[in-house]
Enzyme design. Structure first.
Site, short mmCIF file in Angstrom:
data_model
loop_
_atom_site.label_atom_id
_atom_site.label_comp_id
_atom_site.label_asym_id
_atom_site.label_seq_id
_atom_site.Cartn_x
_atom_site.Cartn_y
_atom_site.Cartn_z
N ASP A 119 14.88 7.55 -0.66
CA ASP A 119 13.91 6.54 -0.25
C ASP A 119 14.70 5.24 -0.08
OD1 ASP A 119 11.40 5.20 0.13
OD2 ASP A 119 11.53 4.52 -1.93
N ASP A 140 13.06 1.37 -0.10
CA ASP A 140 12.55 0.27 -0.92
C ASP A 140 12.52 0.65 -2.40
OD1 ASP A 140 12.10 -1.51 1.19
OD2 ASP A 140 10.13 -0.68 1.60
N ASP A 193 9.48 -5.29 2.68
CA ASP A 193 8.36 -6.00 3.30
C ASP A 193 8.01 -7.27 2.54
OD1 ASP A 193 8.12 -4.07 5.27
OD2 ASP A 193 6.63 -2.91 4.17
N ASP A 237 9.22 4.71 4.32
CA ASP A 237 8.07 4.13 5.01
C ASP A 237 8.29 2.64 5.30
OD1 ASP A 237 5.64 4.15 6.27
OD2 ASP A 237 4.44 4.01 4.44
N ASP A 275 11.10 6.46 -5.81
CA ASP A 275 10.45 5.64 -6.83
C ASP A 275 8.93 5.59 -6.68
OD1 ASP A 275 9.49 2.70 -5.67
OD2 ASP A 275 10.99 3.71 -4.45
#
Length: 259
Positions: A22, A24, A33, A113, A195
């Protein structure tokens, strides 16, 4: 930021293990973001924009956020700088250094994402973009007006995931395509490092020889603990919580010693 030397290309069939990251709060120690909001004049969003978020529609929300940032005069170089300045998670660069040392055994992929502009900007700044064979994330690029335009990655029918991305669909399709490209040879083991709550769905596709690495005390870890208590039979993979990239290195070293 520490930079790693260039990776020499290796034949795909030589890599026995697949490692999925992943982005972030897994590769980087913040949510990208949120980090780019520091580029705003007031460094925060107005309440009407914050309150426009709908559950499962985060991608749409970020499209509005990026449009608002453009309206406020936030330029590409300010966003670029904000992303570059995000710190890595503790021990992350050491983990990538270890994986580079054993590049003939490990194939690396990002499944996130976030968006392509943020991820590629950060990885290139850290000197580690070349380590990753593929990045699966939401498309994002600047248009002629200087606005960062974000799009959804795909559509799917999974009820567990946000409408723009199911990481399990991505994982299953990637494993199938890579096995075909590798002449029918699957990866011996798959490792998933994450996470968030949206990292649970791909972890459900892991097998008995695979390992899920949830960041300790983050949503993925808490949800896996609950699953192990209530429905352990449905989750097949080994679970190794981590607080530092060094924890993951220690586990991978033990697996490498088994060869």
């Amino acid at each position: 930021m520490t930079s790693l030397s260039n990776l020499t290309h290796v034949k795909p069939h030589e890599q026995r293990f697949l490692v999925l990251f992943d982005f972030d709060e897994t590769i980087i120690n913040k949510n990208s973001d949120d980090a780019v909001l520091y580029a705003l004049p007031g460094q925060q969003l107005p309440d009407w924009l914050k309150n426009s978020y709908r559950e499962g529609h985060y991608n749409e929300h970020m499209q509005r956020v990026l449009a608002y940032m453009a309206e406020q005069g936030v330029l590409k170089n300010s966003i670029h700088s904000a992303v570059e300045n995000i710190p890595p998670t503790p021990g992350l660069l050491n983990l990538l250094q270890y994986l580079q040392t054993h590049q003939h055994d490990f194939e690396l992929v990002v499944v996130s994402d976030a968006n392509m502009y943020f991820i590629e900007t950060w990885l290139e700044s850290a000197g580690v973009r070349h380590l990753f064979r593929k990045i699966f994330t939401n498309p994002a690029s600047f248009d002629a007006t200087g606005r960062l335009v974000l799009l959804p990655f795909h559509s799917h029918s999974c009820s567990r995931c946000p409408e723009n991305m199911c990481k399990q669909v991505i994982l299953r399709e990637y494993l199938a395509s890579r096995q075909k490209e590798r002449g029918g040879a699957p990866f011996q083991r798959v490792f998933y490092i994450g996470d968030g709550a949206n990292d649970i769905c791909p972890s459900l596709a892991l097998g008995l020889q695979d390992t899920a690495f949830p960041r300790r005390d983050f949503p993925m870890h808490r949800l896996l603990v609950e699953m192990q208590k209530s429905q352990a039979a449905k989750f097949k993979a080994n679970v190794v919580p981590w607080t530092s990239g060094g924890d993951i290195v220690d586990c991978l070293k033990k697996i490498m010693e088994e060869r």
